[in-house]
Design a protein around this motif. Structure first.
Motif, short mmCIF file in Angstrom:
data_model
loop_
_atom_site.label_atom_id
_atom_site.label_comp_id
_atom_site.label_asym_id
_atom_site.label_seq_id
_atom_site.Cartn_x
_atom_site.Cartn_y
_atom_site.Cartn_z
N ALA A 144 9.07 -28.81 -9.50
CA ALA A 144 8.87 -27.43 -9.52
C ALA A 144 10.49 -26.85 -9.46
N GLU A 145 11.09 -27.40 -8.50
CA GLU A 145 12.77 -26.83 -8.40
C GLU A 145 13.38 -27.30 -9.40
N PHE A 146 13.14 -28.49 -10.17
CA PHE A 146 13.77 -28.78 -11.19
C PHE A 146 13.60 -27.67 -12.54
N ALA A 147 12.25 -27.42 -12.70
CA ALA A 147 11.68 -26.57 -13.74
C ALA A 147 12.34 -25.07 -13.30
N ARG A 148 12.67 -24.81 -12.25
CA ARG A 148 13.37 -23.49 -11.96
C ARG A 148 14.67 -23.39 -12.32
N ALA A 157 17.42 -34.30 -26.25
CA ALA A 157 17.22 -33.48 -27.17
C ALA A 157 16.13 -32.74 -27.09
N ALA A 158 15.02 -33.50 -26.70
CA ALA A 158 13.75 -32.80 -26.53
C ALA A 158 13.60 -31.93 -25.38
N ARG A 159 14.54 -32.07 -24.26
CA ARG A 159 14.76 -31.49 -23.12
C ARG A 159 13.64 -32.21 -22.11
N VAL A 160 13.60 -33.62 -22.13
CA VAL A 160 12.74 -34.21 -21.66
C VAL A 160 13.53 -35.19 -20.48
N LEU A 161 13.40 -35.18 -19.10
CA LEU A 161 13.99 -36.05 -18.30
C LEU A 161 13.24 -37.06 -17.65
N ARG A 162 13.43 -38.38 -17.89
CA ARG A 162 12.74 -39.46 -17.54
C ARG A 162 12.88 -39.79 -15.97
N VAL A 163 11.85 -39.59 -14.87
CA VAL A 163 12.04 -39.79 -13.74
C VAL A 163 11.29 -41.13 -13.56
N GLY A 164 12.05 -42.37 -13.17
CA GLY A 164 11.28 -43.51 -12.67
C GLY A 164 10.99 -43.25 -11.19
N PRO A 214 14.88 -24.20 -17.10
CA PRO A 214 13.81 -23.59 -17.79
C PRO A 214 13.72 -24.12 -19.20
N GLY A 215 12.44 -24.77 -19.49
CA GLY A 215 12.22 -25.26 -21.17
C GLY A 215 12.46 -26.65 -21.11
N TRP A 216 12.67 -27.39 -19.83
CA TRP A 216 12.80 -28.76 -19.60
C TRP A 216 11.33 -29.17 -19.03
N ARG A 217 10.95 -30.54 -19.10
CA ARG A 217 9.90 -31.04 -18.57
C ARG A 217 10.24 -32.45 -18.01
N VAL A 218 9.51 -32.88 -17.02
CA VAL A 218 9.72 -34.16 -16.28
C VAL A 218 8.65 -35.16 -16.97
N ARG A 219 9.04 -36.37 -17.34
CA ARG A 219 8.08 -37.59 -17.63
C ARG A 219 8.36 -38.48 -16.70
N PHE A 258 18.55 -32.61 -11.25
CA PHE A 258 17.48 -33.04 -10.82
C PHE A 258 17.61 -33.83 -9.35
N VAL A 259 18.85 -34.05 -9.13
CA VAL A 259 19.36 -34.68 -7.74
C VAL A 259 19.49 -33.43 -6.90
N ARG A 260 20.08 -32.29 -7.36
CA ARG A 260 20.40 -31.19 -6.50
C ARG A 260 18.95 -30.59 -6.14
N SER A 261 17.85 -30.79 -7.12
CA SER A 261 16.51 -29.95 -6.81
C SER A 261 15.98 -31.01 -5.50
N ALA A 262 16.16 -32.33 -5.83
CA ALA A 262 15.71 -33.32 -4.69
C ALA A 262 16.10 -32.94 -3.17
N LEU A 263 17.62 -32.85 -3.28
CA LEU A 263 18.21 -32.23 -1.91
C LEU A 263 18.02 -31.07 -1.50
#
Length: 306
Positions: free
Chosen positions: A113-117, A91-98, A120-125, A287-292
């Motif tokens: 950076a690719e995920f942020a593109r 809900a807060a537009r936060v993706l938790r990346v272990g 937009p408006g999301w951030r990675v924790r 995020f997975v697509r960004s990584a690939l």
């Protein structure tokens, strides 16, 4: 009647250890404080849970009944708490990346950076876990997606794409007789003590001890470490050597530890992993697509919904 889950966790520790002092050490609290918490729980329930003696703490019949039920209660609460936290983060537009150690090496910032593109408006924790959990929080629900080292226990039950492969190197104390070699043969260190990951990491520990590439030669464990700092300190202090990704030489430089290429062991793979049960959240897929996209690997960015 409402019972604080903290009291139940304290009770469970005493029940499992059978001893107040050991349970207090495990919980990182003083023994008098733990005794007070146990008495508080007994007062709330109106019954004794332990028979105290010089030999330890034995469960009463009521205590045994509670001990049998508590794991399910705490497990259900932990599951509910993780689900609530995950929903709040989305809900807060936060993706938790272990991640474990160096994540995806130098690609990590590019992936974010690719995920942020894409979002937009999301951030990675970024959430780092110890080596006792090589799934980097996926198994326990603390992470939505993870950048981690393959292979790891439970990998077959997750979605996984390989992002990069690199050589495994050997870390040695700078004073080690082999430290001056440019390349080290793995057979030359088979009898050396190794600094190992905790036994709880299962096959991940075996992989970093190269058990399958020893041809039956036994492993000598000189020390156990739960994270890179503990591992490096143990090596620097002469308790053993250790296999590590080549990237460690870049990310964890120290004057008292040297890294050398090693012949006779396979490479190390970095992957992006996610839980594929049910409907995969759109942010995880992105995020997975960004990584690939950044790595140029995997299945061309095709990530299914389930």
């Amino acid at each position: 009647m409402d019972i604080d889950t903290r009291l139940l966790r304290y009770f469970a520790a005493v029940a499992e250890e059978g001893h107040l002092t050991r349970a207090a050490e495990r919980l990182f609290i003083s023994q008098p404080a733990l005794t007070k918490q146990v008495k508080q729980l007994e007062a709330q329930l109106g019954t004794e849970l332990f028979v105290r003696s010089r030999n330890g703490m034995a469960l009463t019949e009521a205590g045994a009944a509670l001990a049998a039920a508590v794991p399910a209660v705490l497990g259900a609460w932990d599951t509910a708490l993780r689900a609530t936290t995950a929903a709040a983060e989305r809900a807060a537009r936060v993706l938790r990346v272990g991640f474990v150690a160096s994540a995806a090496n130098e690609l990590t910032q590019q992936i974010i950076a690719e995920f942020a593109r894409r979002r937009p408006g999301w951030r990675v924790r970024m959430l780092q876990t110890g080596w006792e959990d090589p799934t980097a929080g996926l198994a326990g629900g603390e992470a939505d997606v993870a950048l981690l080292r393959l292979p790891f226990p439970g990998e077959e039950g997750l979605g996984v794409e390989v992002l990069l492969t690199e050589d495994r190197w050997l870390a040695l104390p700078v004073t080690h007789p082999l430290a001056d070699r440019e390349v080290i043969d793995f057979r030359d260190v088979l009898d050396e003590p190794f600094v190992a990951a905790p036994e709880a990491s299962g096959g991940w520990r075996d992989y970093w001890l190269a058990v399958d590439e020893r041809n039956g030669h036994p492993v000598t464990v000189g020390a156990v470490a739960s994270n890179p700092d503990e591992w490096l300190n143990a090596i620097a202090n002469g308790y053993g050597v250790g296999l590590t990704p080549e990237a460690t030489a870049r990310f964890y430089r120290r004057p008292d530890v040297v890294y050398r290429p090693v012949r006779g062991v396979s490479g190390s793979r970095v992957g992006v992993a996610w839980c594929r049960d049910g409907d995969v959240p759109a942010a995880v897929r992105d995020f997975v697509r960004s990584a690939l996209t950044v790595s140029g690997g995997g299945s061309g960015g095709r990530v299914s919904r389930g």
